[in-house]
Scaffold this active site. Sequence first.
Site, short mmCIF file in Angstrom:
data_model
loop_
_atom_site.label_atom_id
_atom_site.label_comp_id
_atom_site.label_asym_id
_atom_site.label_seq_id
_atom_site.Cartn_x
_atom_site.Cartn_y
_atom_site.Cartn_z
N GLU A 81 5.96 10.77 -1.77
CA GLU A 81 5.98 10.60 -3.23
C GLU A 81 6.03 11.93 -3.97
OE1 GLU A 81 6.39 8.00 -4.92
OE2 GLU A 81 5.89 6.31 -3.64
N GLU A 112 -1.44 7.16 19.80
CA GLU A 112 -2.58 7.85 19.20
C GLU A 112 -3.52 8.44 20.24
OE1 GLU A 112 -6.22 4.94 18.29
OE2 GLU A 112 -4.52 4.57 16.97
#
Length: 271
Positions: A81, A112
Amino acid sequence: MSFTKTTEQDSHYNDLEKMSVNEIISHMNSEDKTVPIAVEKALPLVEILIENVVKKMKDGGRLFYIGAGTSGRLGILDASECPPTFGVPNDLVIGLIAGGDSAIRKAVENAEDSTSQGWMDLKAHNISEKDVVIGVAASGTTPYVVSTIKRCNEEKIITGCITCNKNSPLSIAAQFPIEVVVGPEFLTGSSRMKAGTAQKLVLNMITTTTMIRLGRVKDNKMVDMQLSNNKLVDRGVKMIMNELNVTEEEASQLLEKHQSVRKSISYGRKQ
């Protein structure tokens, strides 16, 4: 130092499947109301980390978020953004997720759990001492994140973290830890809920405050935003009209000529 995963503790609510829709959403809302209070308690830590990010960026550094699952996606969302909102380069704030870009939409098995891939992912972006790396992990135990933060410390790179458990391995590893302890989730262990909300609030604070301090905001307006659709063009025109006290047509002409709200206002003031 004792460590308890409050994000994994049992929900305060039982027999969820027996609740009405109204009961479910009312209880969720009650839990959500506690999140801003938890964030408020962490504001001094947020401030310290932001000050360090701003200092590094003013010296030409970048900000990296690194995470897995929901936490990784939130970091990527916040990073993505920044260019449209503040008109900065795409590589100024970078979000990395365990498993790579495909993990944004679909979980990548065991990604992960790697203790080496995070550093490799950073090296692909030519990470250096000029940059800041923030690990984002609700649990504070994700190997991909914790190992990367530790390696960054060894390489003299400033590190921070956003986690929702106190005294977690990630908090201990990071130089500037942010702990937002939101307690058990409404749905036991579903840290995309309160923990995710808390992380999003802190991420908003980090980038928005940093960009304000870097001069990417004028008054309370996004004068450097990318004019990527009609809505944003219309918003830009209104900003110029208000700042220069000109007509909509004059503002539109300025924006069309300069393709930037900031430049349009600056040019208009000189006339």
